[in-house]
Design an enzyme around this catalytic site. Sequence first.
Site, short mmCIF file in Angstrom:
data_model
loop_
_atom_site.label_atom_id
_atom_site.label_comp_id
_atom_site.label_asym_id
_atom_site.label_seq_id
_atom_site.Cartn_x
_atom_site.Cartn_y
_atom_site.Cartn_z
N LYS A 175 0.84 -1.19 0.00
CA LYS A 175 0.00 0.00 0.00
C LYS A 175 0.88 1.25 0.00
O LYS A 175 2.05 1.15 0.36
CB LYS A 175 -0.95 -0.01 1.19
N HIS A 205 -0.99 -5.79 5.68
CA HIS A 205 -0.39 -6.65 6.71
C HIS A 205 -1.32 -6.91 7.87
O HIS A 205 -1.18 -7.90 8.58
CB HIS A 205 0.94 -6.05 7.20
N LYS A 209 -2.55 -10.77 10.53
CA LYS A 209 -2.47 -10.93 11.97
C LYS A 209 -3.37 -12.06 12.44
O LYS A 209 -4.48 -12.24 11.96
CB LYS A 209 -2.83 -9.62 12.67
N GLU A 243 -2.43 4.80 17.83
CA GLU A 243 -0.98 4.73 17.99
C GLU A 243 -0.54 5.74 19.03
O GLU A 243 -1.11 6.84 19.11
CB GLU A 243 -0.28 5.00 16.66
N ASP A 262 -4.18 6.80 5.11
CA ASP A 262 -3.13 5.90 5.58
C ASP A 262 -3.69 4.67 6.25
O ASP A 262 -3.12 3.58 6.14
CB ASP A 262 -2.22 6.65 6.54
N HIS A 267 -6.80 -0.58 6.15
CA HIS A 267 -6.89 -1.44 7.33
C HIS A 267 -8.30 -1.48 7.93
O HIS A 267 -8.88 -2.56 8.11
CB HIS A 267 -5.92 -0.96 8.41
N LYS A 365 -2.71 9.29 15.59
CA LYS A 365 -1.35 9.29 16.13
C LYS A 365 -1.35 9.98 17.49
O LYS A 365 -2.21 10.81 17.78
CB LYS A 365 -0.40 10.05 15.19
#
Length: 514
Positions: A175, A205, A209, A243, A262, A267, A365
Amino acid sequence: MTPVEITAEHNPLRHPDDKRLPRIAGPCSMVMFGITGDLARRKLMPAIYDLANRGLLPPGFSLVGFARRDWDDQDFAAVVHDAVKSHARTPFREEVWQDLAEGLRFVRGTFDDPEAFARLAQTVRELDEARGTGGNHAFYLSIPPDWFAAVCEQLQAAGLSTPQPGTWRRVVVEKPFGHDLASAQELNHIIEAVFPADSVFRIDHYLGKETVQNLLALRFANQMFEPVWNAHYVDHVQITMAEDIGIGGRAGYYDDVGAAKDVIQNHLLQLLALTAMEEPVSFTADAVRAEKEKVLASARLPQDLAAATARGQYTAGWQGSERAHGYLDEDGVAPDSTTETYAALKLELDSRRWAGVPFYLRTGKQLGKRVTEIAVIFKRTPHLPFRSTDTVEMGKNAIVVRIQPDEGITMRFGSKVPGTQMEVRDVTMDFGYGSSFTETSPEAYERLILDVLLGDPPLFPRHEEVEQSWRILDPVVQFWNEHPEQIGQYAAGTWGPPEADQLMHRDGREWRLP
């Protein structure tokens, strides 16, 4: 050659129906573009070593690095060795490393150099002869999307994208998959003009998981959950990726992208699809993808985007015991930037199962802690035969799937407090991977790289899913671009701007505190 499965023929001590037997790929190699990047050093090269250490790579497996550096094979081997020693999940074993190192090759060149790709083609042919890679080669594009087209066209011109009968060639794309719907469609057209659609693996990714895949097991392997997994019982769903760090040295990338593009576009919308999808007829790639696409196609934004979305930037604050910079003070960020570091939105699904159930997605963030989770919040019991004081502290029942960092599942429900009076309070029942299984979960990239080599694509979104995700997000980004002044602020270490809380309060709800 096709992927093979270890059977009792390989190990006569195991029963042929033993589901614990792993699969390994047939003879093959991987060509990695972008090997000097942070992703290759921290994740990709260590994952390949970990697969080798677990005995999941075939004999003769080879890794070819392609970059501008003036390296030879030994220089490349030293780079891989350092990455493995620093970041591998499994213990370093000299004999495993030596076997892997014998298959390391390096080709020097740039992405627009036909001669470099001719040298790459020669290296691949030599590996087929010397290492027995069988004409099977995967090309991993860990590079900026602007170069995807050039590399694919060079691979095609050098004859590297076209397999001989009985062999395969695959391409792995990191991505972001475009920056809006139009660019994603153009990118998909370019890549699929060179590689067949079933040979294109778009890496997300998060889908590798363990807990993400356990979501499917939770829903479809247990009779107790599926009957209540619908609008009759579910009040709403919250999907969070928080995060506790800032952008670090990624200002050049992040300030052009922002939190929504992002994280939400890929995701979180993938997690939404897995949470809301119907049971597939099988767990083949086509069946799983078809159900995910139905969910994304049914998703719609409320008309009032000002009320259904929120965004913000972190300001200076405290992250634990450390003082954190504000976003506008980060190196490389323009002082008048309106790029969001926090994004939240509300979606609804036009389907019988989920009619009227809002899905709230948020990411940011410098939030209060690092956590990714899916929280399914149930409706209140329609009748409680208790006095109001008996249940004053009770919340709604919830099932929370924790994806990172402490992988597991938590259930919240009411239970009687010990004593003579009927007092009911919230309690939690917790399942953690670390405490329930002796084997540690593989890293997501281990699973995904192995799936590429096996040709097993259920965890990889195809272009229809990517385009549906952009269809959902594009109106939000356009609305924010038209109203740059509507961006909130939140101190580092907190849980987002006030506008995000207001988004929930309008619906009489509040964000879960992970």
